[in-house]
Design a protein around this motif. Structure first.
Motif, short mmCIF file in Angstrom:
data_model
loop_
_atom_site.label_atom_id
_atom_site.label_comp_id
_atom_site.label_asym_id
_atom_site.label_seq_id
_atom_site.Cartn_x
_atom_site.Cartn_y
_atom_site.Cartn_z
N GLU A 36 38.30 44.68 40.13
CA GLU A 36 38.56 43.95 38.88
C GLU A 36 40.04 44.03 38.51
N ILE A 37 40.64 45.20 38.65
CA ILE A 37 42.06 45.34 38.33
C ILE A 37 42.91 44.53 39.31
N LEU A 38 42.52 44.54 40.60
CA LEU A 38 43.22 43.74 41.59
C LEU A 38 43.19 42.26 41.22
N ARG A 39 42.05 41.80 40.76
CA ARG A 39 41.94 40.39 40.39
C ARG A 39 42.73 40.08 39.12
N ILE A 40 42.71 40.99 38.14
CA ILE A 40 43.48 40.79 36.92
C ILE A 40 44.96 40.63 37.23
N ILE A 41 45.49 41.51 38.07
CA ILE A 41 46.91 41.45 38.42
C ILE A 41 47.22 40.18 39.19
N ALA A 42 46.30 39.77 40.08
CA ALA A 42 46.52 38.56 40.86
C ALA A 42 46.56 37.33 39.95
N ILE A 43 45.64 37.28 38.98
CA ILE A 43 45.62 36.16 38.04
C ILE A 43 46.89 36.14 37.22
N ALA A 44 47.34 37.31 36.76
CA ALA A 44 48.55 37.39 35.95
C ALA A 44 49.77 36.96 36.76
N GLY A 91 45.83 41.53 61.64
CA GLY A 91 46.07 41.38 63.07
C GLY A 91 46.96 42.45 63.65
N GLY A 92 46.96 43.63 63.03
CA GLY A 92 47.75 44.74 63.57
C GLY A 92 49.18 44.77 63.10
N VAL A 93 49.54 43.92 62.15
CA VAL A 93 50.92 43.91 61.64
C VAL A 93 50.89 44.13 60.15
N SER A 94 52.03 44.47 59.57
CA SER A 94 52.12 44.66 58.13
C SER A 94 52.15 43.32 57.43
N ALA A 95 51.85 43.34 56.14
CA ALA A 95 51.80 42.09 55.38
C ALA A 95 53.19 41.48 55.25
N PRO A 96 53.34 40.17 55.50
CA PRO A 96 54.64 39.52 55.33
C PRO A 96 55.10 39.62 53.88
N ALA A 97 56.39 39.74 53.68
CA ALA A 97 56.92 39.91 52.32
C ALA A 97 57.27 38.58 51.67
N PRO A 115 52.85 40.43 47.32
CA PRO A 115 53.34 41.72 47.82
C PRO A 115 53.49 42.76 46.71
N GLY A 116 53.03 43.97 46.98
CA GLY A 116 53.11 45.07 46.02
C GLY A 116 51.91 45.18 45.11
N ILE A 117 50.96 44.24 45.19
CA ILE A 117 49.83 44.24 44.27
C ILE A 117 48.89 45.42 44.52
#
Length: 306
Positions: A295-303, A96-102, A166-168
């Protein structure tokens, strides 16, 4: 009636002015000298032309209209440039035009899923069209459109996961660049090569992974499995999520897919394929790199979720 045999020029009377042109005559000697000077001038011009050709840079893909590694690299860079631009649009659109909340993202903000969905569906359709029609004709415009829609998808899904973890995105990007760099270095050094046996194993594993992915999506959509990542969230081995185990195998598969892409480009250059097929090489690399990143994004998210 005159005899036609005498019409032969050899039997005609010579012009007195041409009598001195017999071999050894003064005018003949002067003509031979002039011819010698002419040949010398021609030889000098030829030598100068050859020296210019040797000094000139080698003909590139544009001059030869043949596929080259350098030209394919530039095409690949151009496609990723388009992807990054539309990824930024997808990111801003999703947030929505803003940065991701931390912190505690869902308390104040709900991500917009439209860029993710539009980019994924349009990218998939374009990928199928490009794959099944490229043997008859290569259409760079479709490949540009694919890169643009893939950018929307990447930007949307990256923003969505950034809200959750955040940071992923930085972590996934660095990991993807590392895998691509190592694979390229090993291929360039000759340490890894595509083989018929490895490609056959890759195709079997790929089909199995596709079936598993479709089954997982159906279970999540129907509500049978309400975990965040479906079957990938299960922990069948010593508390290790199934998504991490399968994710590592998929990253290896994606790395080998890159090897296949590099090998096809190398074969195209070696066989003198038309320059337009460099777009297909760039398209193949983009498809694989996007797959690897997801795939790497999902691996990190699962971890991180565990």
């Amino acid at each position: 009636m005159s005899n036609f045999a005498f019409n032969n020029p050899a039997f005609k009377q010579q012009d007195p002015r041409n009598v001195a042109t017999y071999p050894g005559g003064p005018q003949a000697a002067q003509g031979a000298q002039n011819a010698s000077f002419q040949h010398a001038g021609i030889d000098a011009a030829t030598n100068a032309q050859l020296e210019g050709m040797y000094a000139a840079p080698p003909a590139g893909a544009i001059e030869t209209d043949r596929m080259s590694v350098e030209d394919t690299v530039w095409k690949t860079a151009g496609l990723f440039g388009i992807l990054l631009v539309t990824a930024a649009i997808g990111w801003v659109w999703t947030l929505g035009g803003v940065s991701a909340p931390a912190y505690n993202p869902y308390s104040d903000f709900q991500p917009n899923m439209l860029p993710w969905i539009v980019g994924a569906l349009a990218g998939f359709v374009l990928a199928m069209v490009i794959t099944f029609t490229s043997r008859k004709k290569v259409r760079p415009a479709l490949i540009f459109a694919y890169a643009a829609f893939e950018g929307l998808f990447i930007g949307g899904i990256s923003a969505f996961f950034e809200v959750l973890y955040p940071g992923i995105v930085v972590q996934a990007t660095l990991a993807t660049v590392s895998v691509v760099g190592v694979t390229l270095a090993l291929f360039a050094s000759g340490k890894i090569r595509a083989s018929k046996k490895a490609t056959k194993i890759f195709m079997i594993a790929m089909m199995g992974y596709l079936v598993f992915s479709l089954l997982n999506v159906v279970l999540m959509w129907t509500g049978i499995n309400d975990n965040a990542f479906g079957l990938l969230s299960a922990k069948p081995f010593l508390g290790i999520p199934l998504g991490l185990i399968i994710g590592v195998l998929v990253v290896i598969m994606a790395a080998y897919s890159l090897v296949l892409d590099f090998d096809q480009i190398q074969q195209g250059v070696r066989n003198g394929a038309p320059r337009q097929y460099g777009w297909l090489g760039a398209f193949g690399i983009m498809v694989t790199v996007v797959w690897l990143y997801i795939e790497i994004l999902r691996i990190i998210a699962i971890a991180r979720s565990n």
